[in-house]
Design an enzyme around this catalytic site. Sequence first.
Site, mmCIF file in Angstrom:
data_model
loop_
_atom_site.group_PDB
_atom_site.id
_atom_site.type_symbol
_atom_site.label_atom_id
_atom_site.label_comp_id
_atom_site.label_asym_id
_atom_site.label_seq_id
_atom_site.Cartn_x
_atom_site.Cartn_y
_atom_site.Cartn_z
ATOM 1 N N CYS A 8 -1.024 1.735 2.057
ATOM 2 C CA CYS A 8 -2.000 0.942 2.793
ATOM 3 C C CYS A 8 -1.207 -0.032 3.664
ATOM 4 C CB CYS A 8 -2.999 0.237 1.868
ATOM 5 S SG CYS A 8 -2.324 -1.044 0.821
ATOM 6 N N CYS A 82 -4.224 2.390 7.018
ATOM 7 C CA CYS A 82 -3.014 1.981 7.750
ATOM 8 C C CYS A 82 -3.017 2.485 9.188
ATOM 9 C CB CYS A 82 -1.746 2.409 7.011
ATOM 10 S SG CYS A 82 -1.671 4.126 6.522
ATOM 11 N N CYS A 86 0.281 4.923 9.568
ATOM 12 C CA CYS A 86 0.310 5.750 8.363
ATOM 13 C C CYS A 86 1.520 6.670 8.395
ATOM 14 C CB CYS A 86 -0.972 6.564 8.243
ATOM 15 S SG CYS A 86 -2.374 5.579 7.685
#
Length: 147
Positions: A8, A82, A86
């Site tokens: 995250c 995120c 990510c």
Amino acid sequence: MKCVLFVCTQNAGRSQMAEAFFTQRAPADIRGESAGTSPASHVHPEVVEVMREAGIDLSGRRPRKLTVEMQSHADWAVTMGCGDACPHVPTRVDDWDVADPAGQPLDRVREIRDEIDARVSRLVEQLPALPAARTRPRADVCDPRAA
């Protein structure tokens, strides 16, 4: 050793909860690890509190920065909020649309905790679909004791 990576933004809430629940349920040959794209200085206090209610102590955990090495050694990744930061993992990536618990009232953080708990349970049921580990990670990669 196979590795599931939970990511995250701050590694101070969602991914910490997911890693903790995963560690409780996963087989011994599959390790969980969590990290954040922009780690906070500490796990959110409201997250520590609701996880303690669930019998898990996160008070000693510290957010970790997502590294390229973590990404390359992961056999499966779960991302939570995120966005463009990510990770790129060369195998399976699932994106869980889970609210950020930061600054939320405890009742809402409990709901988020319970949602993550249920998602982790379903993930563990899918683990037979996890491909064989592609690489042999360093001892501290995907080892919760190294956090």
